[in-house]
Design an enzyme around this catalytic site. Structure first.
Site, PDB file in Angstrom:
ATOM      1  N   ASP A  87      -2.568 -10.785  -9.374  1.00  0.00           N
ATOM      2  CA  ASP A  87      -1.231 -11.252  -8.977  1.00  0.00           C
ATOM      3  C   ASP A  87      -1.209 -11.913  -7.603  1.00  0.00           C
ATOM      4  O   ASP A  87      -0.476 -12.869  -7.378  1.00  0.00           O
ATOM      5  CB  ASP A  87      -0.258 -10.065  -8.934  1.00  0.00           C
ATOM      6  CG  ASP A  87      -0.057  -9.462 -10.303  1.00  0.00           C
ATOM      7  OD1 ASP A  87      -0.391 -10.126 -11.298  1.00  0.00           O
ATOM      8  OD2 ASP A  87       0.425  -8.316 -10.360  1.00  0.00           O
TER       9      ASP A  87
HETATM   10  N1  LIG Z   1      -0.075  -2.522  -2.493  1.00  0.00           N
HETATM   11  C1  LIG Z   1       1.078  -1.956  -2.798  1.00  0.00           C
HETATM   12  O1  LIG Z   1       1.737  -1.317  -1.976  1.00  0.00           O
HETATM   13  C2  LIG Z   1       1.586  -2.058  -4.198  1.00  0.00           C
HETATM   14  C3  LIG Z   1       2.374  -1.032  -4.700  1.00  0.00           C
HETATM   15  C4  LIG Z   1       2.832  -1.146  -6.016  1.00  0.00           C
HETATM   16  C5  LIG Z   1       2.531  -2.269  -6.762  1.00  0.00           C
HETATM   17  N2  LIG Z   1       1.745  -3.266  -6.255  1.00  0.00           N
HETATM   18  C6  LIG Z   1       1.471  -4.444  -7.071  1.00  0.00           C
HETATM   19  O2  LIG Z   1       0.100  -4.427  -7.430  1.00  0.00           O
HETATM   20  C7  LIG Z   1      -0.372  -5.773  -7.582  1.00  0.00           C
HETATM   21  C8  LIG Z   1      -1.596  -5.923  -6.717  1.00  0.00           C
HETATM   22  O3  LIG Z   1      -2.232  -7.135  -6.985  1.00  0.00           O
HETATM   23  P1  LIG Z   1      -3.802  -7.235  -7.126  1.00  0.00           P
HETATM   24  O4  LIG Z   1      -4.096  -8.677  -7.183  1.00  0.00           O
HETATM   25  O5  LIG Z   1      -4.458  -6.432  -6.074  1.00  0.00           O
HETATM   26  O6  LIG Z   1      -4.144  -6.486  -8.483  1.00  0.00           O
HETATM   27  P2  LIG Z   1      -3.575  -6.786  -9.948  1.00  0.00           P
HETATM   28  O7  LIG Z   1      -2.724  -7.975  -9.998  1.00  0.00           O
HETATM   29  O8  LIG Z   1      -3.044  -5.482 -10.416  1.00  0.00           O
HETATM   30  O9  LIG Z   1      -4.886  -7.176 -10.758  1.00  0.00           O
HETATM   31  C9  LIG Z   1      -5.990  -6.342 -10.788  1.00  0.00           C
HETATM   32  C10 LIG Z   1      -7.056  -7.035 -11.617  1.00  0.00           C
HETATM   33  O10 LIG Z   1      -8.297  -6.341 -11.441  1.00  0.00           O
HETATM   34  C11 LIG Z   1      -9.019  -6.387 -12.630  1.00  0.00           C
HETATM   35  N3  LIG Z   1      -9.829  -5.173 -12.703  1.00  0.00           N
HETATM   36  C12 LIG Z   1      -9.414  -3.932 -13.028  1.00  0.00           C
HETATM   37  N4  LIG Z   1     -10.439  -3.067 -12.979  1.00  0.00           N
HETATM   38  C13 LIG Z   1     -11.533  -3.794 -12.628  1.00  0.00           C
HETATM   39  C14 LIG Z   1     -12.918  -3.472 -12.429  1.00  0.00           C
HETATM   40  N5  LIG Z   1     -13.392  -2.215 -12.592  1.00  0.00           N
HETATM   41  N6  LIG Z   1     -13.770  -4.459 -12.073  1.00  0.00           N
HETATM   42  C15 LIG Z   1     -13.312  -5.723 -11.919  1.00  0.00           C
HETATM   43  N7  LIG Z   1     -12.023  -6.072 -12.101  1.00  0.00           N
HETATM   44  C16 LIG Z   1     -11.154  -5.118 -12.465  1.00  0.00           C
HETATM   45  C17 LIG Z   1      -8.015  -6.481 -13.741  1.00  0.00           C
HETATM   46  O11 LIG Z   1      -8.445  -7.433 -14.740  1.00  0.00           O
HETATM   47  P3  LIG Z   1      -9.403  -6.954 -15.932  1.00  0.00           P
HETATM   48  O12 LIG Z   1      -8.659  -5.862 -16.624  1.00  0.00           O
HETATM   49  O13 LIG Z   1      -9.618  -8.193 -16.725  1.00  0.00           O
HETATM   50  O14 LIG Z   1     -10.662  -6.462 -15.255  1.00  0.00           O
HETATM   51  C18 LIG Z   1      -6.747  -7.034 -13.092  1.00  0.00           C
HETATM   52  O15 LIG Z   1      -6.435  -8.335 -13.488  1.00  0.00           O
HETATM   53  C19 LIG Z   1       0.763  -6.693  -7.158  1.00  0.00           C
HETATM   54  O16 LIG Z   1       1.452  -7.180  -8.286  1.00  0.00           O
HETATM   55  C20 LIG Z   1       1.640  -5.773  -6.344  1.00  0.00           C
HETATM   56  O17 LIG Z   1       2.991  -6.169  -6.338  1.00  0.00           O
HETATM   57  C21 LIG Z   1       1.260  -3.153  -4.989  1.00  0.00           C
END
Ligand SMILES: NC(=O)c1ccc[n+]([C@@H]2O[C@H](COP(=O)([O-])OP(=O)(O)OC[C@H]3O[C@@H](n4cnc5c(N)ncnc54)[C@H](OP(=O)(O)O)[C@@H]3O)[C@@H](O)[C@H]2O)c1
Ligand SMILES: NC(=O)c1ccc[n+]([C@@H]2O[C@H](COP(=O)([O-])OP(=O)(O)OC[C@H]3O[C@@H](n4cnc5c(N)ncnc54)[C@H](OP(=O)(O)O)[C@@H]3O)[C@@H](O)[C@H]2O)c1
Lengths: 471, 101, 101, 471
Positions: free
Chosen positions: A394
């Site tokens: 994301d």
């Molecule tokens: N930081 C905060 O405080 C917080 C709190 C709540 C929500 N969020 C939300 O969390 C999201 C964070 O974004 P992000 O870009 O860090 O993560 P993300 O959008 O959740 O994407 C994580 C990606 O990692 C891949 N993945 C999962 N396990 C893996 C592994 N073992 N090896 C390699 N890849 C792996 C997944 O694809 P595959 O399944 O294809 O591997 C997934 O597309 C945002 O939408 C944010 O709003 C953040």
């Protein structure tokens, strides 16, 4: 010397030390000493509060010996358990541990109110009302934090939501408040009413937290942190202890601010996080994305980074899942040894708690001056030869900039797509937290390296070592 | 004169504490947000002081039990918050070689 | 209960006010230092409120004279500080055309 | 409704409005509304304080009518005079006007203490002592600020310093404190003792300020601003008015901070400013500077800027002396019309008060986003075709970077010498505030345009217009 004076003075010192300690936490240079400074505050105030023994009420006088012994036991057991658990917990389990400790603070505030309520001479009505408000917030924070802990720790896996859940929650809250009003107007609170009040407050905390998805939990934990702060501040007023008021209000302000920052960086409102189930609705049509994802070999990607001038790495939630931070830094050090300039671009809500990636990278030994915030680094992508996206999704989705229909539209993102070449490490076609497709993966300058982050990085390292041996 | 924290005096303290908190916290960079969350969690562990006061003034078995639980919980809040915050902050290190910045 | 500002309660207020002041002021950019100087000068013009209190409670001619002078001076501080600060701040304008930045 | 409650509530509102107002002053975008917000605070609190009439002491009861009338008259006269003078004062006379208003605040605090002292029923000893400390600080701030005003306004031109002046000042201060202790221990202060105390305090303020050079005055004014704040805070405690305590302490903190910032940017300590006569000692040998100053024609300089890509302008004290800010902006607008990129580089202590140049430029209509602080712009000089130095000297002296023997060594400076070509407008060989020679003027890439800043800018404008007409 007057024991009351010593208590007042240590309380004052504690308040001062808290503020000085928190001030030090605003820079990574001084943050380590910040917690120590604040720690001294709690330590001296706790020791000095045993001097309260010299001024207890006449009713409590006969029990003083027992009470002192109980106090020491409670302290030793509480500190002992927390110290042991805190030392042992892995970094990845931090969010739930913070939730647990936070809930305990809320519970302590509720206990203070409960003692006040069970006292044979009830305080004046207004004070009683204030104590009850603190008790409600504290108890809800206790049970809510425990629920959050259980969800984050994987002890509750199912998401519980029933139709009309919002209304049920509202009724529980209203009933609890009604009991509270009854207690205040009744004058002397009966044990039954008091018990009913606390049970209602505890139930509300659980009910409010259960339907919220596990990934939204960090926002909730931060909110409960603010709640506990406010409950502590309120009970501080009841006990006429300014240090509790100040600490509570400061934490209440801090927690509120952090919650808002998190919600804003996720492009949602706090009430949206709490009251609506995210993702459930957003499985809409989405934009049709042209093109196809292009897979790449791990060794080819590693070699092309070896000969790049500048590489910017974007870690995401997948890095935390794979626990690949150590391998990542090993790889980065090899690149640096080969003369490549490497920087980390850290999105404020990458991962699942604010600053999650920073802690993860710091754990692996990455110096903090290599970690750059969004505003700092976003213009640099156009000068980077390679952007390496590891388990992030994301936070690099260009739809946030361009697609008004996307649920993440408007969220600030890292401009990985501006780099000359982008490599993305992920296991497959998995979507990110928001559940939307990512255009970046289909872009001409983007290649996918499929696999678990840890496994891919092991291959990267092997490829670089081979190259070094061959050269 | 008795030192009482009532009425407007209490309001002044709340207002100033809120401003102090907001001003200090809003300067914390995103990189330190996780330790800040657990650090502020630690700070409200000072509630243990209030719980101790309640326990020492307990006059009935009920009050003793509740007070005991309060101190136990408060102590857990304070000690746990301290340990995990310290552990996290100790991981943040600058580059050994400042030139590599 | 009487609302008294004594002892530690007063110390708490002083401590929090000092932190609030330092945190807020240290964020003011150098470009605004002159208006800040006169603006903070204006803020202590609130002393006029204290001088009015003293004058209204004056019981002797001496007290009336001193109180009168106090209100006069305090009013000058407040009004003068306000006017010059406002005049200076009104001169600070952004570019009409943001592109010329 | 209870008048005391209204007074308390408006006081609280005033404290809140002050803090909100000062917060708004931390950005030029919101600063204008900041003073208005704080202004409402003083206004409501002042109006509400007339309600004190309902609760005066029995002794004051018979005089209430007179006192109310006196209060209204004092307010009308004080506000009227200040409003009139504040509207009329030219921007260049701001420092002395701020000094004057500030001294009045100190005087008001001293008056509060004097009323307290002359009251027939003296307050308890400790309160008396606190009132006296406030009186001492307030009275010294009054007379000291008036002296600073007289010096800045050119009403006292001579610098007064006698041998052993420091000792004489010390004796006056000690004697005043001694009288104060006598008053406290004596219980009921006699009019004679009280008068002696105030005379001593006033004399000390004058004596302390007289020997300080006119150019150091702004530091002193800022210091007295902090003093008045503290005096107001102390008298607020005596009167049990939290709003005065908070406003006083906040201003005390602000003034102290500003004083330190100013001293640091001048590379001196605050005590050095107050206790030693600057410049008097620094007429040492200095480094021999090789080379010669190269004069340039105003029209040549103007034309070369007309054809430059980027010009950075460094204004200094001389611009204020010549009141040339309007002509300068006229010239800048002509350059901009010709497509030249123009920026202003403003040193924090250019001129004679902190932020002096910013106010001056703002007065002429320069938008604040064209003014850049030292840290922001210092790296840009190497990309500038021309650096135009107008009436600045010390703030561009490279000796601060290189010459360890120079009195300004270590002071952060603007790197004008890094520009491709430097033009300096000044009247002749005059030295800057610190009295040291400036190597920059002898550098190969530097040319001097001699003349009064205003006159030279008129020539610049004429040259550009001629060029335009010819083209
Ligand atoms: N930081 C905060 O405080 C917080 C709190 C709540 C929500 N969020 C939300 O969390 C999201 C964070 O974004 P992000 O870009 O860090 O993560 P993300 O959008 O959740 O994407 C994580 C990606 O990692 C891949 N993945 C999962 N396990 C893996 C592994 N073992 N090896 C390699 N890849 C792996 C997944 O694809 P595959 O399944 O294809 O591997 C997934 O597309 C945002 O939408 C944010 O709003 C953040
Ligand atoms: N800003 C503050 O808060 C503050 C407070 C106290 C002291 N200071 C000190 O003041 C100094 C400020 O540095 P600065 O570079 O702005 O000024 P400066 O070093 O004092 O130099 C001013 C220069 O302007 C020239 N000048 C004077 N009148 C002029 C006119 N009518 N037309 C053209 N040129 C004229 C003078 O040379 P000619 O005589 O040859 O023309 C002189 O060299 C620093 O040393 C600082 O520490 C600042």
């Amino acid at each position: 010397m007057n024991p009351k004076l010593i208590i007042d003075a240590t309380d004052f010192a504690a308040a001062l030390l808290f503020i000085l300690g928190l001030k030090r936490m605003s820079s990574p240079l001084t943050a380590r000493s910040g917690i120590v400074v604040a720690g001294w505050g709690v330590l001296v105030a706790t020791l000095a509060s045993f001097l309260e023994a010299f001024g207890v009420t006449a009713d409590a006088q006969p029990h003083l010996g027992t009470n002192l012994a109980l106090g020491v036991i409670a302290l030793v057991v509480g500190v002992g358990w927390a110290w042991w658990s805190g030392k042992r917990v892995p970094m990845t389990a931090m969010p739930q541990m913070v939730a647990l400790y936070n809930g305990m603070g809320g519970g302590a505030a509720a206990c203070i109110a409960a003692v006040e309520l069970s006292s044979p001479l009830p305080s004046p009505g207004s004070k009683l009302a204030i104590a009850l408000v603190g008790a409600l917030i504290g108890a809800a924070s206790l049970s809510g934090s425990l629920t959050a802990w259980a969800k984050l720790d994987g002890r509750i896996n199912r998401a519980f939501h029933a139709k009309g859940q919002q209304y049920a929650n509202g009724i529980v809250l209203a009933a609890t408040i009604f009991v509270g009003i009854d207690i205040i107007s009744g004058g002397a609170p009966t044990p039954a009413l008091t018990a009913a009040f606390f049970i209602g407050a505890l139930a509300y905390g659980v009910l409010m937290t259960l339907p919220i998805g596990g990934a939204d939990m960090p926002v909730v934990v931060s909110l409960y942190n603010a709640f506990t702060g406010i409950a502590v501040g309120i009970e501080g007023y009841v006990l006429q202890k300014p240090v509790l008021v100040i600490a509570g209000v400061v934490v209440g302000a801090a927690g509120t601010l952090l919650t808002l920052v998190m919600a804003r960086a996720m492009n949602r409102s706090v009430s949206n996080v709490i009251f609506s189930r995210f993702g459930a609705a957003s499985s809409g049509p989405g934009r049709e994305i042209a093109g196809a994802m292009k897979p790449a070999e791990a060794s080819d990607a590693a070699v092309s980074m070896r000969y790049a001038g500048k590489v910017i790495i974007i870690p995401g939630y997948g890095l935390a899942v794979a626990q690949a931070q150590y391998k990542l830094y090993e790889f980065v050090k090899l690149l640096q040894a080969a003369g490549v300039e490497v920087k980390f671009a850290v999105h404020p809500v990458a991962g699942r708690m604010p600053g999650h990636m920073d802690v993860l990278l710091a754990e692996a030994g990455v110096p903090y001056d290599m970690m750059h915030e969004l505003d700092e680094i976003n213009e640099e992508f156009s000068t980077a030869d390679v952007a390496l996206v590891i388990g992030a999704n994301d936070v690099v989705n260009p739809a946030a900039r361009t697609d008004k229909t996307s649920p993440i539209y408007g969220m600030p993102i890292l401009n990985a797509d501006h780099a000359h070449q982008v490599y993305v490490i992920k296991r497959g076609q998995g979507k990110g937290y928001s559940g939307v497709e990512n255009e970046l993966f289909f872009a001409d300058n983007c290649a996918m390296v499929y696999g678990d982050a840890q496994a891919v990085l092991v291959k990267f390292i092997a490829a670089l070592k081979e190259l070094g041996a061959a050269a | 004169m008795e030192q009482t924290l009532v009425g407007f005096i209490a309001l002044y303290i709340v207002m100033l504490a809120a401003f102090t908190g907001i001003e200090i916290i809003s300067r914390v960079p995103a990189i330190l947000h996780t330790p800040l969350m657990s650090g502020s969690n630690f700070v409200h562990g000072i509630v243990v002081v209030g719980a101790l006061y309640a326990l020492l003034n307990a006059a009935t078995p009920t009050q003793q039990v509740i007070g005991f639980i309060g101190v136990l919980l408060g102590a857990g809040n304070a000690a746990g918050g301290y340990v995990v915050t310290k552990r996290m902050l100790e991981m943040f290190k600058p580059s050994a070689n400042p030139a590599s910045k």
